[in-house]
Design an enzyme around this catalytic site. Structure first.
Site, PDB file in Angstrom:
ATOM      1  CB  SER A   1      36.476  41.481  45.914  1.00 46.92           C
ATOM      2  OG  SER A   1      36.476  40.639  44.754  1.00 46.92           O
TER       3      SER A   1
ATOM      4  CB  CYS B   1      29.897  17.868  25.269  1.00 41.78           C
ATOM      5  SG  CYS B   1      30.942  17.059  24.044  1.00 41.78           S
TER       6      CYS B   1
ATOM      7  CG  HIS C   1      30.928  34.015  36.833  1.00 38.19           C
ATOM      8  ND1 HIS C   1      31.395  34.640  37.974  1.00 38.19           N
ATOM      9  CD2 HIS C   1      31.016  34.934  35.840  1.00 38.19           C
ATOM     10  CE1 HIS C   1      31.762  35.873  37.673  1.00 38.19           C
ATOM     11  NE2 HIS C   1      31.551  36.076  36.397  1.00 38.19           N
TER      12      HIS C   1
ATOM     13  CB  CYS D   1      28.062  17.814  20.736  1.00 33.32           C
ATOM     14  SG  CYS D   1      27.748  17.024  22.322  1.00 33.32           S
TER      15      CYS D   1
HETATM   16  C1  BV8 Z   1      36.430  37.696  30.242  1.00 34.40           C
HETATM   17  C2  BV8 Z   1      33.643  30.720  37.917  1.00 34.40           C
HETATM   18  C3  BV8 Z   1      36.965  38.194  28.068  1.00 34.40           C
HETATM   19  C4  BV8 Z   1      34.840  29.847  38.066  1.00 34.40           C
HETATM   20  C5  BV8 Z   1      34.554  32.985  37.950  1.00 34.40           C
HETATM   21  C6  BV8 Z   1      43.727  38.193  31.649  1.00 34.40           C
HETATM   22  C7  BV8 Z   1      43.319  37.167  30.804  1.00 34.40           C
HETATM   23  C8  BV8 Z   1      41.973  36.941  30.554  1.00 34.40           C
HETATM   24  C9  BV8 Z   1      41.015  37.720  31.165  1.00 34.40           C
HETATM   25  C10 BV8 Z   1      41.433  38.701  32.013  1.00 34.40           C
HETATM   26  C11 BV8 Z   1      42.766  38.968  32.256  1.00 34.40           C
HETATM   27  N1  BV8 Z   1      42.846  40.008  33.139  1.00 34.40           N
HETATM   28  C12 BV8 Z   1      41.596  40.413  33.460  1.00 34.40           C
HETATM   29  C13 BV8 Z   1      40.745  39.644  32.774  1.00 34.40           C
HETATM   30  C14 BV8 Z   1      39.345  39.688  32.855  1.00 34.40           C
HETATM   31  C15 BV8 Z   1      38.941  38.700  33.952  1.00 34.40           C
HETATM   32  C16 BV8 Z   1      38.977  39.443  35.257  1.00 34.40           C
HETATM   33  O1  BV8 Z   1      38.094  40.231  35.496  1.00 34.40           O
HETATM   34  N2  BV8 Z   1      40.014  39.190  36.076  1.00 34.40           N
HETATM   35  C17 BV8 Z   1      40.096  39.912  37.335  1.00 34.40           C
HETATM   36  C18 BV8 Z   1      40.640  38.997  38.424  1.00 34.40           C
HETATM   37  C19 BV8 Z   1      40.983  41.125  37.117  1.00 34.40           C
HETATM   38  N3  BV8 Z   1      37.620  38.283  33.623  1.00 34.40           N
HETATM   39  C20 BV8 Z   1      37.449  37.200  32.877  1.00 34.40           C
HETATM   40  O2  BV8 Z   1      38.322  36.459  32.497  1.00 34.40           O
HETATM   41  C21 BV8 Z   1      36.011  36.969  32.459  1.00 34.40           C
HETATM   42  N4  BV8 Z   1      35.965  36.757  31.069  1.00 34.40           N
HETATM   43  O3  BV8 Z   1      36.846  38.759  30.559  1.00 34.40           O
HETATM   44  O4  BV8 Z   1      36.423  37.274  28.982  1.00 34.40           O
HETATM   45  C22 BV8 Z   1      36.976  37.554  26.770  1.00 34.40           C
HETATM   46  C23 BV8 Z   1      36.691  38.333  25.682  1.00 34.40           C
HETATM   47  C24 BV8 Z   1      36.709  37.762  24.441  1.00 34.40           C
HETATM   48  C25 BV8 Z   1      37.016  36.403  24.305  1.00 34.40           C
HETATM   49  C26 BV8 Z   1      37.302  35.633  25.406  1.00 34.40           C
HETATM   50  C27 BV8 Z   1      37.290  36.197  26.666  1.00 34.40           C
HETATM   51  C28 BV8 Z   1      35.478  35.723  33.157  1.00 34.40           C
HETATM   52  C29 BV8 Z   1      35.374  35.985  34.652  1.00 34.40           C
HETATM   53  C30 BV8 Z   1      34.639  34.831  35.313  1.00 34.40           C
HETATM   54  C31 BV8 Z   1      35.617  33.912  35.975  1.00 34.40           C
HETATM   55  N5  BV8 Z   1      34.888  32.893  36.712  1.00 34.40           N
HETATM   56  N6  BV8 Z   1      33.871  32.011  38.562  1.00 34.40           N
HETATM   57  C32 BV8 Z   1      35.072  29.426  39.483  1.00 34.40           C
HETATM   58  O5  BV8 Z   1      34.243  29.756  40.362  1.00 34.40           O
HETATM   59  O6  BV8 Z   1      36.067  28.714  39.701  1.00 34.40           O
HETATM   60  S1  BV8 Z   1      34.890  34.409  38.781  1.00 34.40           S
HETATM   61  C33 BV8 Z   1      35.171  34.077  40.423  1.00 34.40           C
HETATM   62  O7  BV8 Z   1      35.408  35.344  41.008  1.00 34.40           O
HETATM   63  C34 BV8 Z   1      34.004  33.576  41.216  1.00 34.40           C
HETATM   64  O8  BV8 Z   1      32.839  33.413  40.459  1.00 34.40           O
HETATM   65  C35 BV8 Z   1      33.767  34.716  42.199  1.00 34.40           C
HETATM   66  O9  BV8 Z   1      32.469  34.797  42.622  1.00 34.40           O
HETATM   67  C36 BV8 Z   1      34.109  35.784  41.316  1.00 34.40           C
HETATM   68  C37 BV8 Z   1      34.168  37.162  41.751  1.00 34.40           C
HETATM   69  O10 BV8 Z   1      34.703  37.192  42.992  1.00 34.40           O
HETATM   70  P1  BV8 Z   1      33.723  37.605  44.191  1.00 34.40           P
HETATM   71  O11 BV8 Z   1      32.404  36.965  44.006  1.00 34.40           O
HETATM   72  O12 BV8 Z   1      33.769  39.066  44.310  1.00 34.40           O
HETATM   73  O13 BV8 Z   1      34.433  36.855  45.373  1.00 34.40           O
HETATM   74  P2  BV8 Z   1      35.694  37.337  46.180  1.00 34.40           P
HETATM   75  O14 BV8 Z   1      36.175  36.158  46.943  1.00 34.40           O
HETATM   76  O15 BV8 Z   1      36.617  38.083  45.279  1.00 34.40           O
HETATM   77  O16 BV8 Z   1      35.108  38.416  47.206  1.00 34.40           O
HETATM   78  C38 BV8 Z   1      34.265  37.973  48.249  1.00 34.40           C
HETATM   79  C39 BV8 Z   1      33.803  39.224  48.978  1.00 34.40           C
HETATM   80  O17 BV8 Z   1      32.868  38.826  49.993  1.00 34.40           O
HETATM   81  C40 BV8 Z   1      34.914  39.977  49.679  1.00 34.40           C
HETATM   82  O18 BV8 Z   1      34.798  41.354  49.364  1.00 34.40           O
HETATM   83  C41 BV8 Z   1      34.644  39.759  51.172  1.00 34.40           C
HETATM   84  O19 BV8 Z   1      34.969  40.895  51.946  1.00 34.40           O
HETATM   85  C42 BV8 Z   1      33.150  39.565  51.147  1.00 34.40           C
HETATM   86  N7  BV8 Z   1      32.607  38.787  52.266  1.00 34.40           N
HETATM   87  C43 BV8 Z   1      33.225  37.841  53.034  1.00 34.40           C
HETATM   88  N8  BV8 Z   1      32.351  37.361  53.970  1.00 34.40           N
HETATM   89  C44 BV8 Z   1      31.161  38.018  53.757  1.00 34.40           C
HETATM   90  C45 BV8 Z   1      31.325  38.918  52.689  1.00 34.40           C
HETATM   91  N9  BV8 Z   1      30.336  39.719  52.264  1.00 34.40           N
HETATM   92  C46 BV8 Z   1      29.150  39.635  52.904  1.00 34.40           C
HETATM   93  N10 BV8 Z   1      28.916  38.796  53.933  1.00 34.40           N
HETATM   94  C47 BV8 Z   1      29.899  37.976  54.381  1.00 34.40           C
HETATM   95  N11 BV8 Z   1      29.650  37.140  55.427  1.00 34.40           N
HETATM   96 ZN    ZN Z   2      29.376  15.688  23.012  1.00 34.14          ZN
END
Ligand code: BV8
Ligand code: ZN
Length: 254
Positions: free
Chosen positions: A195, A132, A124, A135
């Protein structure tokens, strides 16, 4: 978590040479980087859910707000250090314990690299870089807050945006292809602190399992992956990974 399961997980790792480790926000939780979900909550900032702030649509609608959101996140992350989980993975990579250890992360905080891990597949992107819109040039982005919001490209004068993959955006193709390739050839997929809800990253363990790999999960809570995992260790990454990956941990758990 039952001690036997940890020993079982260690036995699985002991007999393997090719491991893919997939991490999510939970691996940085003990570094005090806030997770997005967990405990039934979802991160909200200025009253907006993070998925709305971190979206392609918000870059179009309100780029200055996206920069404020990422400046806030960079401010939080700048104060964080890698934790025992990051160090355990880096040490394992350096020890050469496994013939082939691939580290794939969904995180953009850069803490795996700061702990000494190399060749980290950052699905990610990187919060410390900007790109940019015109470009596509990528710049290091260390000044906090950004001198102006949005920053302007020194090359072409267009606006810069964070060099991270937002919801609704494609992941970097080469990085994603490499991650899927490694998932198809690994023997164990170790899934830590995610998650398992965000796609396509969440597909990696499924692809690995379909190709015959075992899935070991580390998470304090059950996740969308848990029912599919061969072993799901209930616990924190900073506590379990050092025990699971430690070289001298080949002995039986007492
Ligand atoms: C794509 C960077 C297709 C930014 C991130 C509607 C419209 C568009 C797309 C979608 C849509 N519906 C669904 C989608 C697809 C979407 C998606 O999957 N949505 C989900 C929510 C359903 N995906 C996308 O949009 C992806 N792109 O599909 O493009 C496409 C095709 C053609 C043309 C164009 C596009 C892009 C996804 C990437 C988004 N960017 N990050 C930012 O950080 O702001 S994702 C974001 O969530 C973070 O990176 C994060 O890491 C990631 C995943 O979450 P997790 O890492 O799992 O974190 P989370 O908090 O959820 O869980 C933490 C876990 O840790 C928990 O389970 C907890 O219990 C545990 N924990 C807590 N403490 C501990 C622990 N574990 C161990 N030890 C501990 N101490
Ligand atoms: Zn530029």
């Amino acid at each position: 978590m039952i001690v036997g399961e940890l020993q079982q997980a260690r036995d699985i790792l002991r007999t393997t040479q090719r491991v893919l480790i997939l991490t999510g926000a939970g691996v940085s939780a003990e570094s005090n980087v806030p997770t997005f979900r967990g405990g039934g909550t979802s991160l909200v900032w200025r009253g907006m859910p993070f998925e709305q702030l971190s979206s392609a649509q918000m870059v179009e609608a309100n780029l200055p707000l996206v920069w404020e959101w990422f400046d806030y996140r960079r401010g939080v992350i700048a104060a964080c250090e890698p934790n025992a989980a990051h160090h355990a993975i880096a040490k394992c990579q350096q020890s050469g314990n496994f013939a082939d250890l691939t580290l794939v992360t969904q995180n953009i905080d850069g803490l795996h690299r700061r702990a000494g891990s190399t060749e980290v597949l950052e699905l990610h992107g990187d919060i410390w870089q900007a790109r940019c819109r015109g470009c596509e040039t990528v710049f290091e982005m260390r000044d906090l807050p950004a001198a102006q919001r949005p920053p302007v490209c020194a090359g072409c004068g267009d606006f810069l945006r964070p060099n991270v993959v937002l919801f609704g955006e494609m992941l970097p193709v080469r990085v994603l292809e490499k991650a899927f390739e490694r998932a198809e050839s690994c023997d164990v997929c170790l899934v830590v602190g995610t998650s398992s809800l965000v796609y396509p990253a969440a597909m990696l363990p499924e692809v690995a399992q379909a190709a015959g790999a075992k899935i070991v999960e580390i998470n304090p809570e059950p996740t969308a992956l848990t029912t599919r995992a061969d072993i799901s260790l209930r616990g924190k990454a900073g506590e379990l990974l050092p025990q699971l990956l430690a070289e001298d941990a080949r002995a039986e758990i007492s």
